[in-house]
Design a protein around this motif. Structure first.
Motif, PDB file in Angstrom:
ATOM      1  N   ARG A   1      43.167  52.732  21.005  1.00 10.73           N
ATOM      2  CA  ARG A   1      42.071  52.027  21.659  1.00 10.73           C
ATOM      3  C   ARG A   1      42.505  50.635  22.083  1.00 10.73           C
ATOM      4  NH1 ARG A   1      37.002  52.621  17.674  1.00 10.73           N
ATOM      5  NH2 ARG A   1      37.348  54.758  17.158  1.00 10.73           N
ATOM      6  N   GLU A   2      41.955  50.201  23.200  1.00 13.29           N
ATOM      7  CA  GLU A   2      42.224  48.841  23.636  1.00 13.29           C
ATOM      8  C   GLU A   2      41.265  47.900  22.934  1.00 13.29           C
ATOM      9  OE1 GLU A   2      42.155  48.468  27.881  1.00 13.29           O
ATOM     10  OE2 GLU A   2      43.033  50.432  28.111  1.00 13.29           O
ATOM     11  N   THR A   3      41.711  46.679  22.699  1.00 10.29           N
ATOM     12  CA  THR A   3      40.853  45.685  22.079  1.00 10.29           C
ATOM     13  C   THR A   3      40.616  44.536  23.036  1.00 10.29           C
ATOM     14  OG1 THR A   3      42.767  44.624  21.081  1.00 10.29           O
ATOM     15  CG2 THR A   3      41.610  46.268  19.735  1.00 10.29           C
ATOM     16  N   ARG A   4      39.804  43.593  22.610  1.00 10.27           N
ATOM     17  CA  ARG A   4      39.431  42.464  23.462  1.00 10.27           C
ATOM     18  C   ARG A   4      40.663  41.732  23.949  1.00 10.27           C
ATOM     19  NH1 ARG A   4      34.569  39.186  24.124  1.00 10.27           N
ATOM     20  NH2 ARG A   4      35.294  37.303  25.110  1.00 10.27           N
ATOM     21  N   ASN A   5      40.708  41.426  25.245  1.00 10.57           N
ATOM     22  CA  ASN A   5      41.857  40.773  25.843  1.00 10.57           C
ATOM     23  C   ASN A   5      41.419  39.952  27.035  1.00 10.57           C
ATOM     24  OD1 ASN A   5      44.279  40.028  26.906  1.00 10.57           O
ATOM     25  ND2 ASN A   5      44.993  42.103  27.335  1.00 10.57           N
ATOM     26  N   ARG A   6      41.276  38.634  26.856  1.00  9.22           N
ATOM     27  CA  ARG A   6      40.965  37.717  27.953  1.00  9.22           C
ATOM     28  C   ARG A   6      39.809  38.194  28.821  1.00  9.22           C
ATOM     29  NH1 ARG A   6      46.844  36.181  30.293  1.00  9.22           N
ATOM     30  NH2 ARG A   6      47.695  35.428  28.370  1.00  9.22           N
ATOM     31  N   ASN A   7      38.607  38.103  28.321  1.00 14.23           N
ATOM     32  CA  ASN A   7      37.383  38.445  29.044  1.00 14.23           C
ATOM     33  C   ASN A   7      37.273  39.932  29.369  1.00 14.23           C
ATOM     34  OD1 ASN A   7      36.821  35.783  28.857  1.00 14.23           O
ATOM     35  ND2 ASN A   7      37.085  35.320  30.998  1.00 14.23           N
ATOM     36  N   THR A   8      38.033  40.773  28.699  1.00 15.70           N
ATOM     37  CA  THR A   8      37.900  42.215  28.841  1.00 15.70           C
ATOM     38  C   THR A   8      37.618  42.799  27.466  1.00 15.70           C
ATOM     39  OG1 THR A   8      39.402  42.278  30.719  1.00 15.70           O
ATOM     40  CG2 THR A   8      39.015  44.354  29.563  1.00 15.70           C
ATOM     41  N   ILE A   9      36.616  43.659  27.403  1.00 16.22           N
ATOM     42  CA  ILE A   9      36.203  44.275  26.146  1.00 16.22           C
ATOM     43  C   ILE A   9      36.284  45.787  26.315  1.00 16.22           C
ATOM     44  CG2 ILE A   9      34.291  44.553  24.520  1.00 16.22           C
ATOM     45  CD1 ILE A   9      33.207  41.864  25.657  1.00 16.22           C
ATOM     46  N   SER A  10      36.803  46.462  25.322  1.00 15.44           N
ATOM     47  CA  SER A  10      36.834  47.924  25.342  1.00 15.44           C
ATOM     48  C   SER A  10      35.452  48.457  24.980  1.00 15.44           C
ATOM     49  CB  SER A  10      37.871  48.422  24.334  1.00 15.44           C
ATOM     50  OG  SER A  10      37.681  49.793  24.062  1.00 15.44           O
TER      51      SER A  10
ATOM     52  N   ILE B   1      24.780  54.737  28.445  1.00 12.04           N
ATOM     53  CA  ILE B   1      25.161  53.569  27.650  1.00 12.04           C
ATOM     54  C   ILE B   1      24.727  52.326  28.404  1.00 12.04           C
ATOM     55  CG2 ILE B   1      27.065  52.256  26.673  1.00 12.04           C
ATOM     56  CD1 ILE B   1      28.574  54.890  26.327  1.00 12.04           C
ATOM     57  N   HIS B   2      23.894  51.538  27.749  1.00  8.62           N
ATOM     58  CA  HIS B   2      23.410  50.280  28.319  1.00  8.62           C
ATOM     59  C   HIS B   2      24.290  49.157  27.780  1.00  8.62           C
ATOM     60  CE1 HIS B   2      20.460  46.788  28.032  1.00  8.62           C
ATOM     61  NE2 HIS B   2      20.712  46.940  29.305  1.00  8.62           N
ATOM     62  N   LEU B   3      25.004  48.479  28.657  1.00 10.27           N
ATOM     63  CA  LEU B   3      25.854  47.370  28.248  1.00 10.27           C
ATOM     64  C   LEU B   3      25.014  46.105  28.169  1.00 10.27           C
ATOM     65  CD1 LEU B   3      28.928  48.126  30.523  1.00 10.27           C
ATOM     66  CD2 LEU B   3      28.563  48.802  28.145  1.00 10.27           C
ATOM     67  N   LYS B   4      25.049  45.460  27.037  1.00 11.30           N
ATOM     68  CA  LYS B   4      24.280  44.229  26.856  1.00 11.30           C
ATOM     69  C   LYS B   4      24.912  43.145  27.729  1.00 11.30           C
ATOM     70  CE  LYS B   4      22.643  40.932  23.479  1.00 11.30           C
ATOM     71  NZ  LYS B   4      22.625  40.533  22.080  1.00 11.30           N
ATOM     72  N   ARG B   5      24.231  42.783  28.789  1.00 10.59           N
ATOM     73  CA  ARG B   5      24.749  41.799  29.737  1.00 10.59           C
ATOM     74  C   ARG B   5      24.046  40.451  29.651  1.00 10.59           C
ATOM     75  NH1 ARG B   5      29.732  42.496  31.278  1.00 10.59           N
ATOM     76  NH2 ARG B   5      30.127  44.490  32.261  1.00 10.59           N
ATOM     77  N   PHE B   6      23.011  40.364  28.846  1.00  9.23           N
ATOM     78  CA  PHE B   6      22.271  39.109  28.751  1.00  9.23           C
ATOM     79  C   PHE B   6      22.127  38.721  27.288  1.00  9.23           C
ATOM     80  CE2 PHE B   6      20.868  41.315  32.559  1.00  9.23           C
ATOM     81  CZ  PHE B   6      21.117  40.352  33.527  1.00  9.23           C
ATOM     82  N   VAL B   7      22.290  37.438  27.006  1.00  5.28           N
ATOM     83  CA  VAL B   7      22.103  36.924  25.661  1.00  5.28           C
ATOM     84  C   VAL B   7      21.071  35.804  25.753  1.00  5.28           C
ATOM     85  CG1 VAL B   7      24.055  35.316  25.821  1.00  5.28           C
ATOM     86  CG2 VAL B   7      23.240  36.046  23.586  1.00  5.28           C
TER      87      VAL B   7
ATOM     88  N   GLU C   1      21.952  33.430  29.076  1.00  7.19           N
ATOM     89  CA  GLU C   1      22.993  33.516  30.085  1.00  7.19           C
ATOM     90  C   GLU C   1      23.431  34.965  30.240  1.00  7.19           C
ATOM     91  OE1 GLU C   1      26.860  31.804  29.089  1.00  7.19           O
ATOM     92  OE2 GLU C   1      26.267  31.812  26.991  1.00  7.19           O
ATOM     93  N   LYS C   2      24.102  35.240  31.347  1.00  6.21           N
ATOM     94  CA  LYS C   2      24.632  36.566  31.602  1.00  6.21           C
ATOM     95  C   LYS C   2      26.043  36.652  31.038  1.00  6.21           C
ATOM     96  CE  LYS C   2      25.464  40.091  35.018  1.00  6.21           C
ATOM     97  NZ  LYS C   2      25.505  40.442  36.418  1.00  6.21           N
ATOM     98  N   ILE C   3      26.329  37.742  30.374  1.00  3.19           N
ATOM     99  CA  ILE C   3      27.666  37.984  29.847  1.00  3.19           C
ATOM    100  C   ILE C   3      28.508  38.566  30.984  1.00  3.19           C
ATOM    101  CG2 ILE C   3      29.018  39.284  28.168  1.00  3.19           C
ATOM    102  CD1 ILE C   3      26.422  39.313  26.419  1.00  3.19           C
ATOM    103  N   GLN C   4      29.568  37.869  31.350  1.00  2.00           N
ATOM    104  CA  GLN C   4      30.373  38.233  32.523  1.00  2.00           C
ATOM    105  C   GLN C   4      31.633  39.022  32.180  1.00  2.00           C
ATOM    106  OE1 GLN C   4      29.489  37.726  35.645  1.00  2.00           O
ATOM    107  NE2 GLN C   4      27.777  36.332  35.381  1.00  2.00           N
ATOM    108  N   ASP C   5      31.887  39.277  30.894  1.00  2.00           N
ATOM    109  CA  ASP C   5      33.116  39.960  30.509  1.00  2.00           C
ATOM    110  C   ASP C   5      33.177  41.363  31.112  1.00  2.00           C
ATOM    111  OD1 ASP C   5      33.573  37.737  28.989  1.00  2.00           O
ATOM    112  OD2 ASP C   5      33.221  38.707  27.067  1.00  2.00           O
TER     113      ASP C   5
ATOM    114  N   LYS D   1      33.191  44.039  36.479  1.00  2.00           N
ATOM    115  CA  LYS D   1      32.488  43.234  35.484  1.00  2.00           C
ATOM    116  C   LYS D   1      30.980  43.252  35.708  1.00  2.00           C
ATOM    117  CE  LYS D   1      32.850  38.722  37.666  1.00  2.00           C
ATOM    118  NZ  LYS D   1      33.202  37.336  37.465  1.00  2.00           N
ATOM    119  N   SER D   2      30.519  43.931  36.747  1.00  2.00           N
ATOM    120  CA  SER D   2      29.091  44.063  37.010  1.00  2.00           C
ATOM    121  C   SER D   2      28.487  45.319  36.389  1.00  2.00           C
ATOM    122  CB  SER D   2      28.838  44.084  38.524  1.00  2.00           C
ATOM    123  OG  SER D   2      29.253  42.879  39.105  1.00  2.00           O
ATOM    124  N   ALA D   3      29.325  46.187  35.795  1.00  2.00           N
ATOM    125  CA  ALA D   3      28.810  47.430  35.202  1.00  2.00           C
ATOM    126  C   ALA D   3      27.723  47.113  34.179  1.00  2.00           C
ATOM    127  CB  ALA D   3      29.940  48.212  34.555  1.00  2.00           C
ATOM    128  N   TYR D   4      26.606  47.834  34.269  1.00  2.00           N
ATOM    129  CA  TYR D   4      25.427  47.558  33.448  1.00  2.00           C
ATOM    130  C   TYR D   4      24.954  48.802  32.693  1.00  2.00           C
ATOM    131  CZ  TYR D   4      20.855  45.400  32.454  1.00  2.00           C
ATOM    132  OH  TYR D   4      19.747  44.898  31.845  1.00  2.00           O
TER     133      TYR D   4
END
Length: 155
Positions: free
Chosen positions: A1-10, A56-62, A70-74, A145-148
């Motif tokens: 599995r890939e892990t977090r890497n510079r604004n990218t999350i698996s 799968i709903h990606l949490k894009r707002f905190v 704010e919007k999560i841009q990762d 990065k816009s996937a929701y």
């Protein structure tokens, strides 16, 4: 599995967090019907049975307060074929099937305003298309990065 890497999350990082035991805060204490007191509590989500269609709903707002957020841009890396949830299923009798992506709903913009687009896979010719209001075009790029919302079906 890939892990977090510079604004990218698996996607698997998100699933790991989703299935982690969480201690509830003082405002969310559990009421014990036996002793009549509020008690410290924990919650944990498990998967018992897999659905034929998985959304799968990606949490894009905190949110930090009532009107502050704010919007999560990762960018979230997710598989187009072979999403494997077998390590998250607690029912030993549930078949260990994998999922293939068939559509992605995207959100661009921020908290107050935004625009929705989508990618969808044609079931007949297996070609991906990009949908943006009145226009539809073929597309080779699906992840952004816009996937929701991610729409998967069992293999």
């Amino acid at each position: 599995r890939e892990t977090r890497n510079r604004n990218t999350i698996s996607i698997y990082d998100g699933l790991d967090l989703f299935s982690t035991t969480e201690k509830l805060g003082k405002d969310d204490m559990w009421y014990c019907p036996d002793c009549g007191e509020h008690k410290e509590a924990f919650k944990k989500f498990n998967i018992w049975k897999l659905p034929p269609v998985l959304i799968i709903h990606l949490k894009r707002f905190v949110w930090y307060g009532r009107n502050i957020g704010e919007k999560i841009q990762d960018k979230v890396d997710f598989p187009i074929e072979g999403l494997d949830l077998s390590s998250y299923i607690i029912n030993e009798d549930e078949p260990r099937e994998k999922y293939n992506l068939v559509a992605v709903s995207n959100h661009s913009g921020g908290l107050g305003a935004g625009h929705y687009t989508a990618f969808g896979k044609n079931d007949v010719n297996q070609q991906w298309h990009y949908f943006n209001d009145h226009s539809v075009s073929k597309s080779d790029v699906i992840a952004s990065k816009s996937a929701y919302l991610l729409f998967y079906v069992k293999e």
